[in-house]
Design a protein around this motif. Structure first.
Motif, short mmCIF file in Angstrom:
data_model
loop_
_atom_site.label_atom_id
_atom_site.label_comp_id
_atom_site.label_asym_id
_atom_site.label_seq_id
_atom_site.Cartn_x
_atom_site.Cartn_y
_atom_site.Cartn_z
N ALA A 467 0.83 -1.21 0.00
CA ALA A 467 0.00 0.00 0.00
C ALA A 467 0.86 1.25 0.00
N GLU A 468 1.97 1.22 0.74
CA GLU A 468 2.87 2.38 0.73
C GLU A 468 3.45 2.61 -0.66
N LYS A 469 3.72 1.52 -1.37
CA LYS A 469 4.22 1.66 -2.74
C LYS A 469 3.12 2.19 -3.66
N LEU A 470 1.89 1.73 -3.46
CA LEU A 470 0.77 2.22 -4.27
C LEU A 470 0.54 3.71 -4.04
N TYR A 471 0.62 4.14 -2.79
CA TYR A 471 0.37 5.55 -2.46
C TYR A 471 1.60 6.42 -2.67
N ARG A 472 2.75 5.76 -2.88
CA ARG A 472 4.00 6.47 -3.19
C ARG A 472 4.48 7.36 -2.04
N ARG A 473 4.14 6.95 -0.83
CA ARG A 473 4.51 7.69 0.38
C ARG A 473 4.14 6.83 1.58
N PRO A 474 4.64 7.18 2.78
CA PRO A 474 4.21 6.45 3.98
C PRO A 474 2.71 6.64 4.22
N LEU A 475 2.08 5.61 4.75
CA LEU A 475 0.66 5.70 5.06
C LEU A 475 0.45 6.59 6.29
N THR A 476 -0.65 7.30 6.31
CA THR A 476 -1.01 8.08 7.48
C THR A 476 -1.60 7.14 8.54
N ASN A 477 -1.67 7.59 9.78
CA ASN A 477 -2.27 6.78 10.84
C ASN A 477 -3.73 6.46 10.53
N GLU A 478 -4.42 7.43 9.94
CA GLU A 478 -5.83 7.21 9.59
C GLU A 478 -5.95 6.10 8.55
N GLU A 479 -5.07 6.12 7.56
CA GLU A 479 -5.12 5.08 6.52
C GLU A 479 -4.79 3.71 7.11
N LYS A 480 -3.80 3.66 7.98
CA LYS A 480 -3.48 2.37 8.62
C LYS A 480 -4.67 1.85 9.41
N ALA A 481 -5.37 2.76 10.11
CA ALA A 481 -6.53 2.34 10.89
C ALA A 481 -7.63 1.80 9.98
N GLU A 482 -7.85 2.44 8.83
CA GLU A 482 -8.88 1.97 7.90
C GLU A 482 -8.54 0.58 7.38
N PHE A 483 -7.27 0.38 7.04
CA PHE A 483 -6.89 -0.93 6.53
C PHE A 483 -6.92 -1.98 7.65
N ASN A 484 -6.56 -1.60 8.87
CA ASN A 484 -6.67 -2.54 9.99
C ASN A 484 -8.12 -2.97 10.19
N THR A 485 -9.04 -2.04 10.00
CA THR A 485 -10.46 -2.36 10.13
C THR A 485 -10.87 -3.41 9.11
N ILE A 486 -10.37 -3.27 7.88
CA ILE A 486 -10.69 -4.26 6.84
C ILE A 486 -10.19 -5.64 7.25
N PHE A 487 -8.97 -5.70 7.76
CA PHE A 487 -8.42 -7.01 8.15
C PHE A 487 -9.08 -7.56 9.42
N THR A 488 -9.76 -6.70 10.16
CA THR A 488 -10.53 -7.18 11.31
C THR A 488 -11.88 -7.72 10.88
N GLU A 489 -12.52 -7.01 9.92
CA GLU A 489 -13.87 -7.40 9.50
C GLU A 489 -13.88 -8.54 8.49
N TYR A 490 -12.77 -8.73 7.78
CA TYR A 490 -12.68 -9.80 6.80
C TYR A 490 -11.53 -10.72 7.18
N THR A 491 -11.55 -11.94 6.68
CA THR A 491 -10.49 -12.89 6.98
C THR A 491 -10.01 -13.55 5.69
N GLY A 492 -8.83 -14.14 5.75
CA GLY A 492 -8.31 -14.91 4.64
C GLY A 492 -8.15 -14.10 3.37
N ASP A 493 -8.42 -14.75 2.23
CA ASP A 493 -8.27 -14.09 0.94
C ASP A 493 -9.18 -12.88 0.81
N ALA A 494 -10.36 -12.94 1.40
CA ALA A 494 -11.31 -11.83 1.27
C ALA A 494 -10.73 -10.55 1.85
N ALA A 495 -10.04 -10.64 2.98
CA ALA A 495 -9.46 -9.44 3.60
C ALA A 495 -8.44 -8.79 2.67
#
Length: 946
Positions: A467-495
């Motif tokens: 994701a940092e490579k996609l955004y071409r910069r370090p992720l913000t804390n807000e972005e990390k939190a959003e992605f953490n939420t995805i990995f909490t709500e989804y599991t396995g390949d779906a996440a």
């Protein structure tokens, strides 16, 4: 289940992403504002402000505007702009037309227009819709109503009522959506100083720019008179309004409509007139429309050229004839070959504009080594190739995974149609394609990442690295939190799939941020952006209202400039370690990027784009020898030749046009009939030839400037001037002249064709003779006599890109007389400007033209102009503005006066670099070190086109 963000949801939410609206949103200087939306769910941005009122906010009215026309003793013309409606009926709730800027405000569909005296036009009209206007400032009397309309269909009407009484109907000619015409209803009686006028659209599919009420001088009758509508009285090339079924992303404008001048006769017995009676804006438009600048280009100190005659000083003309005498001369004799086509207001306004031009004081260009230059503060949508390259280079997909169905259009600029995207948003079609791409490619990206990282069902960290490579910069804390939420709500390949779907569809990926931080913030961070030659800090000299790109934004800019793809690890590390500060550090990265495989490919694409090489891919011929592989090889020949001139320091720049070598594979060499050291179809080798060398003799150029029936010497001549000399060749009269003058032009052309009909039927004419004779009539001479037809010496290559000395005659049906000798002699008139008789050379054949052109200053300036556009996406000067087919400016953002001055100095420096080194690579590298890459200014409203 992954989140779905549909186009309809985006539209309803008002979340159409536009770089123009983004620029408006970030134009204030609050350092706490985020430079770009960081949502990881879908590409959204703060929309441009839209009024909640049903009545749109009017643009600043002109003196002849409707609702504010002042009360005067005598009746005057009142113009009513379509956007100044007071009431309306909109039949279709779906928002169409402009999606940003002035013309997007309100609830009736409006489109941007550059038509005369217009800002917005009513567009995308449907049957049953209407606009109603409260018109004030009238004087009781009889008026002619003149409506300015356009349509791409036959028989489309507007019904007009005054005070509820029908007064007539106008029918727009079918000139296309871009050509507006005047259509009239005569002798309408208005009995008071106010009137309610309704324009109804019974058929739809018609555009209305404005209508005018022109007093006839007759008194009003007791009831409105019902008159028949007249035929169109004039037209002019105008807006970029598409057909009703298409979508468009339009730009905003704050420019008020231009006031019209009073109608002043300028025929052989004119009334005494003065420049104060004229409309300078209309004069400028007329001067361009009638291609006056071709024969009468302004030089300096009041002197104008006269193609084929002696220069003249306009001040001397005025002294001898008076201003009204100049007006009379224009009306009676101009334009050349079309006398009496510019009379009345046209002659008056044109004469006044020429006087205005003559006020220009020519001063030497003054450039200060310590003067900074500024680019545009914006966000640029990745073009399709950039998006695909980025995903491939991040090892998230393979080339074959990116389907044609994902491809979306980009903003294009200049003759070469460079992909610019300064102000291109994600409207519905692009949104559909982007979301479809994200939907499908996220699955592939997830599987590749899982395999590469061997992370099983715990791939969050592997994803965050990507994701940092996609955004071409370090992720913000807000972005990390959003992605953490995805990995909490989804599991396995779906996440992993949902996370990639969110990242790939995010504006932080699909847009390149060129927003920067305020200069005060940069100073607070002790940012280092280099020093002047005297050792002083550049940052201390930056204007307080400017912005400075962050290290990561600069790394992104450099990467896409020189590779057309996302930054690699080395460049991102340099950004992280503050090693993009000095010119030396930046040049180190540029040199490294240019040597990568992607960098060389991108450089080749520059050459192919500049010279329109890929146009050959769409060529069709009856003879099957021009196979798809041969056409692809021809396009690549241009790429390889261009790369050789850029990368091989031993090859002089002039070889791009006039060398004795080209670069071929074995298949194309066999097609050309030449020997080559190439060992196969994938082996591209430098090949010495007698008839070829450089881009001018390439198969791609010759095939794409021909048809299956015959070569197209007119197109070849225009392409040489516009692509290789960066000359501005005006559009032909059959595009620019008003509709009422088209009939006379058509008659002249038919007479010219009739004169050659017997020879055409017999097939006794060469291609050159056929086109010379059919353009040998007065209306065409202003361009063809000196600018185009003398370049017909390029006829020594046929429609298949092969050299020839004879040809079959051009015939109405079938093949003409065989072995007609080809005349390959020609003359180039005008080195700096087209057609200048004092500057010329004769040539024999295409290769001779290329060799003599190679050292012209215009060729070197053209390299600077195109290199600057390719790398920065900006025009280096007004002359380089993108144009529509009718000659109207079609630039997403115009240059400010400050930029014009600074970029003129940059052009001078780039040409000087080429003069001193004869190495175009040095010019290519130098652009990346310019201050305007790192320093940005917000886009001012005055820079946006109407």
């Amino acid at each position: 289940m992954r989140p779905i963000f549909s186009p309809s949801m985006a539209k309803l939410a008002g979340l159409i992403v536009s770089a123009t609206s983004l620029a408006a949103c970030v134009s204030d200087t609050d350092p706490t504002d985020p430079p770009i939306a960081s949502s990881s769910v879908a590409p959204v941005s703060s929309p441009a402000p839209v009024s909640s009122s049903s009545t749109p906010v009017s643009s600043t009215p002109a003196p002849v505007s409707s609702a504010v026309a002042s009360s005067v003793p005598a009746a005057t013309t009142v113009r009513v702009q379509a956007q100044d409606y007071d009431r309306f009926n909109e039949a279709d709730a779906m928002r169409e037309g402009a999606t940003a800027g002035r013309c997007s405000q309100g609830d009736f569909d409006l489109v941007n227009t550059t038509d005369n005296n217009g800002t917005c036009a009513a567009g995308y009209t449907a049957a049953g819709e209407w606009l109603e206007f409260d018109v004030t400032g009238l004087v009781a009397g009889t008026y002619n109503l003149v409506a300015r309309t356009s349509s791409g269909l036959d028989g489309k009407r507007i019904d007009f009522t005054v005070g509820g009484n029908a007064v007539g109907t106008v029918t727009s000619p079918n000139n296309g959506w871009d050509i507006y015409a005047n259509v009239s209803i005569n002798n309408i009686s208005i009995n008071g100083t106010n009137a309610v006028i309704r324009a109804s659209f019974p058929d739809g599919a018609i555009n209305l720019n404005y209508f005018e009420l022109k007093p006839t001088g007759a008194p009003a009758s007791s009831t409105p008179a019902v008159s028949s509508s007249s035929a169109p009285t004039s037209s002019a090339p105008a807006s970029s309004t598409p057909a009703p079924s298409s979508s468009s992303v339009a730009m905003s404008s704050s420019q008020a409509p231009v006031p019209s001048s009073s109608s002043v006769a300028a025929s052989s017995t004119p009334a005494v007139v003065t420049p104060a009676d004229a409309d300078l804006a209309a004069g400028e438009a007329s001067y361009a429309q009638h291609t006056c600048q071709i024969c009468h280009a302004y030089k300096e100190n009041g002197v104008f050229a006269a193609l084929g005659g002696a220069d003249f000083n306009i001040n001397s003309v005025i002294a001898a004839k008076g201003f009204d005498g100049l007006v009379t001369s224009i009306a009676d004799t101009m334009p050349k070959g079309g006398a009496n086509k510019c009379i009345d207001d046209c002659a008056l306004d044109t004469a006044a504009w020429m006087l205005e031009i003559a006020k220009t004081v020519t001063t030497p260009l003054s450039c200060n080594a310590n003067e900074l230059s500024y680019g545009l503060r914006t966000a640029r949508l990745l073009n399709v190739l950039e998006l695909k390259n980025s995903l491939v280079d991040l090892n998230l997909i393979s080339e074959s995974d990116f389907k044609d169905s994902y491809e979306y259009t980009s903003g294009a600029a200049g003759k070469s149609r460079y992909s610019v995207n300064t102000s291109v948003g994600i409207e519905e079609t692009r949104l559909d394609k982007l979301m479809a791409a994200a939907e499908n490619l996220s699955i592939i990206a997830a599987q590749k990442t899982k395999q590469q990282a061997s992370c099983g069902d715990n791939c969050k960290q592997a994803f965050l690295n990507k994701a940092e490579k996609l955004y071409r910069r370090p992720l913000t804390n807000e972005e990390k939190a959003e992605f953490n939420t995805i990995f909490t709500e989804y599991t396995g390949d779906a996440a992993l799939e949902v996370a990639f779907y969110a990242a790939i569809s995010s504006p932080s990926f699909v847009y390149k941020s060129e927003v920067g931080i305020p200069v005060a913030q940069a100073k607070a961070q002790n940012m280092n952006i280099g020093q002047f030659a005297d050792g002083s800090s550049k940052l201390n000299a930056v204007d307080n209202n400017a912005y400075v790109l962050t290290n990561y934004e600069l790394a992104t800019a450099l990467s896409y400039m020189y590779t057309g793809s996302t930054p690699d690890d080395a460049l991102l590390n340099a950004a992280r370690d503050n090693k993009l500060n000095t010119e030396a550090q930046i040049l180190t990265q540029i040199d490294r990027l240019m040597q990568t495989k992607r960098g060389k490919e991108h450089t080749g694409n520059f050459g192919a784009t500049w010279f329109l090489a890929d146009t050959v891919l769409g060529a069709t011929r009856l003879d099957p020898k021009l196979t798809p592989n041969i056409k692809a090889d021809m396009a690549r020949e241009v790429r390889e030749t261009f790369k050789r001139v850029i990368y091989d320091d031993s090859v002089p720049f002039g070889d791009l046009y006039g060398g004795d070598e080209t670069v071929l594979n074995r298949r194309l060499a066999q097609y050309y009939g030449v020997s080559t050291p190439s060992n196969g179809n994938n082996d591209w080798a430098v090949t010495t030839t007698t008839e070829r060398g450089g881009v001018l003799t390439s198969g791609a150029f010759m095939v794409s400037t021909a048809s299956d029936a015959f070569t197209r010497p007119i197109i070849r001549a225009v392409e040489v001037r516009e692509l290789m000399l960066c000359h501005v060749v005006p559009p032909p009269n059959n595009i620019t002249l008003p509709a009422d003058q088209q009939e006379a032009l058509k008659e002249q052309r038919e007479q010219a064709l009739a004169a050659i009909q017997s020879d055409f039927q017999a097939g006794t004419l060469t291609s050159r003779e056929y086109f010379e004779r059919q353009t040998d009539y007065p209306a065409c001479k202003s361009c063809h006599e000196r600018i185009i037809n003398p370049l017909f010496g390029l006829e020594d290559f046929d429609a298949y890109g092969l050299p020839r000395t004879v040809q079959n005659g051009v015939k109405a049906n079938g093949v003409g007389v065989a072995n007609l000798p080809v005349d390959n002699t020609g003359t180039l008139f005008g080195f700096v400007e087209p057609g200048t008789e004092s500057e010329s050379f004769a040539f024999t054949g295409t290769k001779d033209l290329g060799k003599q052109m190679a050292d012209l200053p215009a060729v070197k300036e053209c390299l600077a102009t195109n290199t600057f556009r390719w790398l920065t996406h900006l025009p280096i000067e007004k002359k380089a503005y993108s144009k529509q087919a009718n000659g109207a400016i079609d630039e997403q953002v115009l240059l400010s006066e400050e930029q014009e001055d600074a970029y003129a100095c940059i052009k001078q420096d780039l040409v000087a670099e080429l003069d001193s080194t004869n190495n175009p690579k040095n010019v290519y590298r130098k652009v990346g070190t310019l201050d305007l890459i790192r320093l940005r200014r917000s886009i001012d409203a005055s820079q946006l086109q109407n």
